[in-house]
Design a protein around this motif. Structure first.
Motif, mmCIF file in Angstrom:
data_model
loop_
_atom_site.group_PDB
_atom_site.id
_atom_site.type_symbol
_atom_site.label_atom_id
_atom_site.label_comp_id
_atom_site.label_asym_id
_atom_site.label_seq_id
_atom_site.Cartn_x
_atom_site.Cartn_y
_atom_site.Cartn_z
ATOM 1 N N ASN A 150 0.831 -1.196 0.000
ATOM 2 C CA ASN A 150 0.000 0.000 0.000
ATOM 3 C C ASN A 150 0.868 1.250 0.000
ATOM 4 O O ASN A 150 1.912 1.292 0.649
ATOM 5 N N PHE A 151 0.443 2.284 -0.730
ATOM 6 C CA PHE A 151 1.112 3.576 -0.648
ATOM 7 C C PHE A 151 0.900 4.126 0.756
ATOM 8 O O PHE A 151 -0.168 3.968 1.332
ATOM 9 N N GLY B 211 -1.967 6.356 0.705
ATOM 10 C CA GLY B 211 -3.111 5.831 -0.022
ATOM 11 C C GLY B 211 -3.094 6.004 -1.521
ATOM 12 O O GLY B 211 -3.934 5.448 -2.214
ATOM 13 N N LYS B 212 -2.145 6.800 -2.042
ATOM 14 C CA LYS B 212 -2.079 7.007 -3.489
ATOM 15 C C LYS B 212 -0.676 7.455 -3.879
ATOM 16 O O LYS B 212 0.091 7.943 -3.046
ATOM 17 N N PRO B 213 -0.330 7.299 -5.153
ATOM 18 C CA PRO B 213 1.009 7.742 -5.594
ATOM 19 C C PRO B 213 1.140 9.255 -5.497
ATOM 20 O O PRO B 213 0.160 9.983 -5.607
ATOM 21 N N GLN B 214 2.383 9.710 -5.282
ATOM 22 C CA GLN B 214 2.651 11.136 -5.184
ATOM 23 C C GLN B 214 3.416 11.661 -6.401
ATOM 24 O O GLN B 214 3.604 12.857 -6.526
ATOM 25 N N HIS C 135 3.111 -0.518 -13.257
ATOM 26 C CA HIS C 135 1.654 -0.552 -13.288
ATOM 27 C C HIS C 135 1.085 -0.637 -14.708
ATOM 28 O O HIS C 135 0.171 -1.402 -14.961
ATOM 29 N N THR D 44 -3.120 0.202 -9.457
ATOM 30 C CA THR D 44 -2.460 1.501 -9.275
ATOM 31 C C THR D 44 -2.661 2.088 -7.884
ATOM 32 O O THR D 44 -2.050 3.102 -7.551
ATOM 33 N N SER D 45 -3.481 1.449 -7.056
ATOM 34 C CA SER D 45 -3.614 1.913 -5.674
ATOM 35 C C SER D 45 -2.563 1.260 -4.774
ATOM 36 O O SER D 45 -2.497 1.549 -3.590
ATOM 37 N N LYS D 46 -1.741 0.394 -5.353
ATOM 38 C CA LYS D 46 -0.667 -0.279 -4.622
ATOM 39 C C LYS D 46 0.657 0.008 -5.335
ATOM 40 O O LYS D 46 0.680 0.329 -6.511
ATOM 41 N N GLY E 241 3.601 6.055 -9.075
ATOM 42 C CA GLY E 241 2.951 5.195 -10.049
ATOM 43 C C GLY E 241 3.932 5.052 -11.195
ATOM 44 O O GLY E 241 4.614 6.009 -11.561
#
Length: 132
Positions: free
Chosen positions: A63-64, A67-70, A101, A115-117, A131
């Motif tokens: 997991n990021f 919660g998401k890529p930066q 990804h 893409t959430s990981k 990502g």
């Protein structure tokens, strides 16, 4: 022998840090896209990477942290005349070493990993925040 291996690993990892470039969007490019009504390729999603599953990767949390890529990292496969599906198949076969990804060519965008990981293929910093 251990010292040679350690030195190689340090040099190898350092090469990732040196090779990271920051690229920002150019307004002229964005204006060209908007003015010419260029539409992005429709994303085709077919998750084929199982290394994002902690039960299949030795318990690694994929997991990021927020919660998401930066950021986004773009890799060039560096294989002239290769087709997108050939590169995807290679990546799936070798995902225990590295994976990204998504893949894009002149007309397609194919996403093979969630893409959430996180992915791995850009070193510790890139993997943690990007990502790919």
């Amino acid at each position: 022998m251990k010292r040679k291996v350690r030195t190689f690993i340090i040099i190898f990892l350092a090469s990732f840090c040196v090779g990271i470039n920051h690229i920002s969007a150019d307004s002229a490019v964005n204006n060209y896209i908007l003015n010419n009504n260029i539409a992005p390729a429709k994303e085709q999603i077919n998750y084929r990477i199982n290394m994002q599953d902690a039960s299949k990767n030795g318990g690694i949390n994929m997991n990021f942290s927020n919660g998401k890529p930066q950021l986004v990292i773009i890799h060039d496969v560096g294989v002239e005349n290769s087709k997108i599906d050939n590169e995807i198949n290679y990546m799936v076969r070798n995902q225990t070493s590295a994976f990204v990804h998504s893949f894009v060519d002149g007309s397609q965008l194919k996403t093979i990993a969630d893409t959430s990981k996180i992915a791995w293929g850009a070193g510790p910093f890139g993997n943690r925040y990007a990502g790919q």
